[in-house]
Design a protein around this motif. Structure first.
Motif, PDB file in Angstrom:
ATOM      1  N   ILE A  77      -6.139  12.710   3.287  1.00  0.00           N
ATOM      2  CA  ILE A  77      -5.335  11.718   2.580  1.00  0.00           C
ATOM      3  C   ILE A  77      -5.550  10.359   3.227  1.00  0.00           C
ATOM      4  N   PHE A  78      -5.986   9.393   2.418  1.00  0.00           N
ATOM      5  CA  PHE A  78      -6.126   8.022   2.894  1.00  0.00           C
ATOM      6  C   PHE A  78      -4.818   7.280   2.615  1.00  0.00           C
ATOM      7  N   ILE A  79      -4.102   6.932   3.677  1.00  0.00           N
ATOM      8  CA  ILE A  79      -2.841   6.204   3.554  1.00  0.00           C
ATOM      9  C   ILE A  79      -3.178   4.718   3.535  1.00  0.00           C
ATOM     10  N   ILE A  80      -3.060   4.097   2.358  1.00  0.00           N
ATOM     11  CA  ILE A  80      -3.448   2.698   2.206  1.00  0.00           C
ATOM     12  C   ILE A  80      -2.248   1.795   2.470  1.00  0.00           C
ATOM     13  N   THR A 110      -5.280  16.324   6.729  1.00  0.00           N
ATOM     14  CA  THR A 110      -5.680  15.252   7.639  1.00  0.00           C
ATOM     15  C   THR A 110      -5.377  13.876   7.049  1.00  0.00           C
ATOM     16  N   PRO A 111      -4.619  13.022   7.770  1.00  0.00           N
ATOM     17  CA  PRO A 111      -4.376  11.662   7.298  1.00  0.00           C
ATOM     18  C   PRO A 111      -5.329  10.662   7.943  1.00  0.00           C
ATOM     19  N   ILE A 112      -5.709   9.637   7.182  1.00  0.00           N
ATOM     20  CA  ILE A 112      -6.499   8.517   7.695  1.00  0.00           C
ATOM     21  C   ILE A 112      -5.781   7.245   7.264  1.00  0.00           C
ATOM     22  N   ILE A 113      -5.423   6.400   8.230  1.00  0.00           N
ATOM     23  CA  ILE A 113      -4.685   5.172   7.942  1.00  0.00           C
ATOM     24  C   ILE A 113      -5.679   4.050   7.656  1.00  0.00           C
ATOM     25  N   VAL A 114      -5.480   3.377   6.513  1.00  0.00           N
ATOM     26  CA  VAL A 114      -6.379   2.302   6.103  1.00  0.00           C
ATOM     27  C   VAL A 114      -5.580   1.013   5.943  1.00  0.00           C
ATOM     28  N   LEU A 115      -5.985  -0.035   6.670  1.00  0.00           N
ATOM     29  CA  LEU A 115      -5.412  -1.362   6.451  1.00  0.00           C
ATOM     30  C   LEU A 115      -6.330  -2.104   5.485  1.00  0.00           C
ATOM     31  N   ASN A 116      -5.858  -2.275   4.244  1.00  0.00           N
ATOM     32  CA  ASN A 116      -6.627  -3.018   3.252  1.00  0.00           C
ATOM     33  C   ASN A 116      -6.253  -4.504   3.313  1.00  0.00           C
ATOM     34  N   VAL A 159      -7.795   5.075  12.285  1.00  0.00           N
ATOM     35  CA  VAL A 159      -7.394   3.849  11.598  1.00  0.00           C
ATOM     36  C   VAL A 159      -8.652   3.092  11.192  1.00  0.00           C
ATOM     37  N   VAL A 160      -8.694   2.653   9.940  1.00  0.00           N
ATOM     38  CA  VAL A 160      -9.836   1.899   9.423  1.00  0.00           C
ATOM     39  C   VAL A 160      -9.327   0.589   8.834  1.00  0.00           C
ATOM     40  N   ARG A 161      -9.970  -0.510   9.191  1.00  0.00           N
ATOM     41  CA  ARG A 161      -9.627  -1.826   8.652  1.00  0.00           C
ATOM     42  C   ARG A 161     -10.677  -2.197   7.610  1.00  0.00           C
ATOM     43  N   VAL A 162     -10.231  -2.473   6.368  1.00  0.00           N
ATOM     44  CA  VAL A 162     -11.179  -2.751   5.290  1.00  0.00           C
ATOM     45  C   VAL A 162     -10.722  -3.935   4.452  1.00  0.00           C
ATOM     46  N   SER A 163     -11.624  -4.398   3.610  1.00  0.00           N
ATOM     47  CA  SER A 163     -11.302  -5.420   2.609  1.00  0.00           C
ATOM     48  C   SER A 163     -12.065  -5.086   1.339  1.00  0.00           C
ATOM     49  N   ALA A 164     -11.313  -4.743   0.289  1.00  0.00           N
ATOM     50  CA  ALA A 164     -11.960  -4.469  -0.994  1.00  0.00           C
ATOM     51  C   ALA A 164     -12.626  -5.735  -1.529  1.00  0.00           C
ATOM     52  N   LYS A 165     -12.084  -6.899  -1.172  1.00  0.00           N
ATOM     53  CA  LYS A 165     -12.612  -8.165  -1.676  1.00  0.00           C
ATOM     54  C   LYS A 165     -13.940  -8.535  -1.018  1.00  0.00           C
TER      55      LYS A 165
END
Length: 359
Positions: free
Chosen positions: A131-134, A159-165, A195-201
């Motif tokens: 599960i990606f927790i956005i 399994t959880p994965i924390i994503v900072l969008n 923890v993953v830091r991303v930007s869709a933009k």
């Protein structure tokens, strides 16, 4: 109130004859249905709409709109099913757009459910690996929301994965907010969560997400407005999921995804885009289960002076409070735990009984 009159023998005979006639009609209809259907095939639910669902055939090469048998009590995105196609002679079904019938649901490996005030536990998706927790910088970063999802993940052992969008917006925020977000993310990393830091933009961090998605069945969850659909579009631009703006009145995200939908990934694996929700309730769990689902609490559970310890600052001999004071446990996690417990009491429907309760 008057007593019901007993039926005489003639009335009983006619009633039984009518019942038998109705049963025969049902059986005949079933036989006609079976005659218009092909052989049983395996499939997976892509999405569901009322009494209909989209089924991906084996190999995910084709998708079919199917009717759901009334005998099936629960069916959600990701369910593995047995279904049958309508034959070429089934013209009446073709007119309605139906291409087959879902006959049965296979046993689930996992199930993500969302507590609903009116409907109880409402299943969202089945057979998920991770599960990606956005979360996001905007509309508002909330470690409490993240902790709610983490509890849900631990409860069902996914399994959880924390994503900072929207990580590209972080430098534009105040120094205090930047520090708050970074400290929270570092806290989760120290606990052991990815923890993953991303930007869709800007597409930043998407390579990491693509690698994590490969050959797994994943679902994205989070508050409305955190950019789930934008992230899905960045990962799968051909699907063009609807993207909503942030409400100027409330500052909250607006719902864009209305049903959970399963998409095949080009690198292998599947991604489920789920409807946005502003709060993930946990009133279906009891307090001890919520505490156990805080994985950093586990070394200290059972070590309090009193068995009925509520882990409040005024509770003498509380192992969790002592761990927070010595730095073995992050105080923010203990604070979020208490906020969750408080909300459970205020939002739980009167008819609901938490899982684990003896009632």
């Amino acid at each position: 109130m008057g007593k019901h009159r007993k039926l005489n023998k003639g009335q009983l005979r006619r009633m039984r004859a009518n019942q038998q006639k109705r049963l025969q009609q049902v059986e005949l209809t079933q036989e006609l249905d079976d005659a218009s259907l092909g052989t049983a095939e395996p499939g997976v639910i892509v999405s569901r709409f009322g009494q209909h669902a989209i089924v991906a055939a084996e190999g995910n090469a084709e998708q079919f709109r199917c009717h759901i048998r009334r005998s099936i009590e629960s069916l959600v995105c990701g369910d593995e099913v047995v279904w049958r196609r309508f034959s070429a002679q089934a013209g009446s079904q073709a007119e309605t757009g139906e291409q087959g019938v879902i006959e049965a649901v296979q046993e689930r490996k996992s199930l993500l459910s969302r507590p609903d005030y009116y409907d109880g536990l409402k299943p969202v998706a089945a057979n998920i690996d991770q599960i990606f927790i956005i979360s996001s910088v905007l509309p508002a970063f909330s470690s409490q929301i993240i902790d709610r999802y983490l509890v849900a993940c631990e409860d069902i052992d996914i399994t959880p994965i924390i994503v900072l969008n929207k990580a590209d917006l972080l430098p534009e925020q105040t120094t205090e907010l930047q520090a708050e977000i970074e400290q929270a993310l570092q806290m989760y990393e120290a606990i052991g969560y990815q923890v993953v830091r991303v930007s869709a933009k800007t597409q930043g961090g998407l390579d990491t997400i693509q690698t994590l998605l490969q050959d797994r069945v994943s679902i994205v969850v989070g508050q409305s407005g955190v950019g789930k659909s934008s992230l899905v579009n960045a990962l799968l631009p051909e699907i063009d999921a609807d993207v909503g703006a942030i409400s100027t009145n409330s500052g909250l995200g607006q719902h864009t995804t209305t049903v959970a939908t399963r998409y095949a990934l080009p690198q292998g694996g599947f991604l489920i885009d789920s409807p946005g929700i502003r709060e993930f309730a946990l009133w279906h769990l009891d307090e001890s289960r919520v505490a156990w689902c805080f994985i950093d609490f586990r070394p200290f559970l059972g070590r309090c002076k009193f068995r009925d310890c509520k882990h409040q600052p005024q509770d003498p001999g509380c192992a969790l409070q002592e761990a927070a004071e010595t730095g073995e446990l992050h105080p923010l996690r203990l604070y979020n735990f208490h906020k969750i417990i408080e909300s459970m009491a205020s939002t739980k429907p009167s008819r609901a009984i938490p899982r684990g309760s003896k009632k």
